[in-house]
Write an enzyme that holds these catalytic residues in place. Sequence first.
Site, PDB file in Angstrom:
ATOM      1  CB  VAL A  29      41.619  30.618  31.431  1.00  0.00           C
ATOM      2  CG1 VAL A  29      40.853  31.867  31.778  1.00  0.00           C
ATOM      3  CG2 VAL A  29      42.719  30.914  30.417  1.00  0.00           C
ATOM      4  N   GLY A  53      41.452  41.855  33.799  1.00  0.00           N
ATOM      5  CA  GLY A  53      42.281  40.931  34.566  1.00  0.00           C
ATOM      6  C   GLY A  53      43.391  40.365  33.704  1.00  0.00           C
ATOM      7  CB  VAL A  58      47.378  32.275  30.915  1.00  0.00           C
ATOM      8  CG1 VAL A  58      46.803  30.990  30.322  1.00  0.00           C
ATOM      9  CG2 VAL A  58      48.676  31.969  31.664  1.00  0.00           C
ATOM     10  CB  SER A  59      42.961  34.726  29.715  1.00  0.00           C
ATOM     11  OG  SER A  59      43.346  35.851  30.480  1.00  0.00           O
ATOM     12  CG  ASP A  77      45.787  42.839  36.604  1.00  0.00           C
ATOM     13  OD1 ASP A  77      45.476  41.686  36.275  1.00  0.00           O
ATOM     14  OD2 ASP A  77      46.053  43.153  37.784  1.00  0.00           O
ATOM     15  CG  HIS A 151      37.896  32.586  34.631  1.00  0.00           C
ATOM     16  ND1 HIS A 151      38.819  32.710  35.630  1.00  0.00           N
ATOM     17  CD2 HIS A 151      38.008  31.312  34.174  1.00  0.00           C
ATOM     18  CE1 HIS A 151      39.475  31.576  35.784  1.00  0.00           C
ATOM     19  NE2 HIS A 151      38.996  30.707  34.919  1.00  0.00           N
TER      20      HIS A 151
END
Length: 204
Positions: A29, A53, A58-59, A77, A151
Site C-alpha cells: 500500500v 495478505g 507495510v499495511s 498469507d 486494496h
Amino acid sequence: MQFSEGYVPEDLILQTARSLAHEVGLGAVTPGAGAALRLLAAAGNAKAVVEIGTGIGVSGLWLLRGMRRDGVLTTIDVESEYQRIARRIFVESGFPSGRTRIITGRALDVLPRLADGVYDLVFVDADVAEYAACTSAALRLLRPGGVLAVHNALAGGRIGDPAARDLATITIRELVKAVRESEDWVPALLPVGAGLLSAVKRAS
C-alpha cells in the site's frame, strides 16, 4: 495526489519495510493508503483486525498504529518467509509479539476458522480472484459497524474504462458494484494509492 500521498510521512521502519517489499517484488500500500487504513482503524477504535495478505508488513504496520493498544492484528498469507520478515518488522516497530497473530495458509482455508461478528476491520489485499470470496467472508466476520477495506479497488486506473475487459479489472469492477448495491454495506471508494474500497457493515 503527490501532496496527499506524502501528507503523513513514513518513518525509517516503514521505509525499510517498503524497500524490502520492493526487493522481493511485492506491491505494498502507498503511504496515502496506509494513512487511510490507520485512520479507519483509529476511527473504529479497532481491537480485532483481520488482514488478508501479510506481505512484508507495510499495511500491517499502518493498521497496528491505528488500533487500540490492546488490539490484535490477525494477518494471513501463504508465504511464511515474507511473514517471518513482517514479524521482525512489527517487533522492531515496538509491537510485542502478542499484538499479532500471524497465520500461514490460503485465506479461503483460514477465514472459515475465524469467529463470526467479532472483528472491527477486515483489510483485503489478496489475489484478485479471491476478492469476492474474501468480501463475503468479511461480512460474516465483522461486527455491525465494522469496516471492510479492499486494496487496488481502482484496478490500476482501469476501473472506469469500459474498454478495459481484462479478467482482473472485470473482477474488481463487479466487486465494487456489488458492494455499492448491497444493502449490507455503506460504501465509499477512496482515491488513495491504488484505490481503497471502504464499507461499513450495517446493523441488521
